[in-house]
Design an enzyme around this catalytic site. Sequence first.
Site, PDB file in Angstrom:
ATOM      1  CE  LYS A   1      24.790  16.747   3.334  1.00 36.69           C
ATOM      2  NZ  LYS A   1      24.953  15.572   4.164  1.00 36.69           N
TER       3      LYS A   1
ATOM      4  CD  GLN B   1      27.076  14.255   6.766  1.00 35.77           C
ATOM      5  OE1 GLN B   1      26.331  15.155   6.413  1.00 35.77           O
ATOM      6  NE2 GLN B   1      27.517  13.333   5.921  1.00 35.77           N
TER       7      GLN B   1
ATOM      8  CG  ASP C   1      19.895  12.246   4.776  1.00 39.96           C
ATOM      9  OD1 ASP C   1      20.195  12.777   3.692  1.00 39.96           O
ATOM     10  OD2 ASP C   1      20.667  12.203   5.753  1.00 39.96           O
TER      11      ASP C   1
END
Length: 288
Positions: free
Chosen positions: A53, A97, A120
Amino acid sequence: MSAKILDGKKLASEIKEELKIEIAQLKKTGIAPGLVVILVGDDPASKIYVDNKKKACEEMEINSQVFEMPECTTEEELLKLIQKLNADEKTHGILVQLPLPKHIDEGKIIESIDPKKDVDCFHPENVGKLSIGIGKLLPCTPAGIMEILKRNNIEISGRECVVAGKSNIVGKPMAMMFLEENATVIVAHIKTENLGEITKRADILVTAVGKAGLIKKDMIKKGVVVVDVGMNRLSNGKLVGDADFENVKEIASAITPVPGGVGPMTVAMLMKNTVETAKRLYKNNLND
Ligand code: NAP
């Protein structure tokens, strides 16, 4: 005839090129998209995902910052950091994460992220909006799959779509997005009996289970489009999907490879969501 390989890597590059142009234009108007990624603990797979990322942000010239926090980080410490980032005008996207260490309540952390910065798309507010078809942010992996299908002119409306796996990250939002496109959707999971009979119905089969070799050629019908989300590391180090690729590709009309299929698209969609949140926060109209 062997299936068409749906090249996610190439498509992701195309999307990133499109985004680069958009980012350059945004910067001219004073908007510099910024993404913050928080990694707690030292799970090796998570580290690789976070690195990917970060690399993508660098490539796209998206401002990025990675907070690497130790395994012993408390829930309060993490909540405090998120609060700070929620209030920071230069941070447009916040990604924590997953998985988090066991002592941290994942749900509480996800809910603490400002939904406008939830790149997300895991916050209940964004999940709710997605489920009633008014989502402005879409979860990265299913959104990447939709791009693969649409940019390859694969018809979704009216077709039978089977999703194997019902996680909040992939399976459930994928099913919602297929419904929104007027597909007939079946979701299979660990308690599904006779998985092969269900998968055989699919015109489009998305498998997001995480079991190498789960989908065999006798479990699909001729001409099916197979989208393989699974990422399984074999004992010899090889990365494979859920489908028995070599045999399934002889029956399917199209298939995503692993690696090089869904994975790169997920990262591209994260970049897209970061640009989206930056634009929306600037205009302050995410909830319009
Ligand atoms: P997950 O949370 O572990 O979910 C797996 C799902 O598969 C669960 O819903 C489970 O059912 C179901 N399942 C387990 N065994 C099954 C079986 N024999 N038949 C049918 N369903 C079964 O995993 P996830 O986060 O969704 O990820 C799935 C896979 O995709 C993993 O390999 C992961 O690494 C990969 N992944 C890839 C990307 C990418 O960008 N390429 C992104 C996300 C995930 P129950 O719910 O009933 O237990």
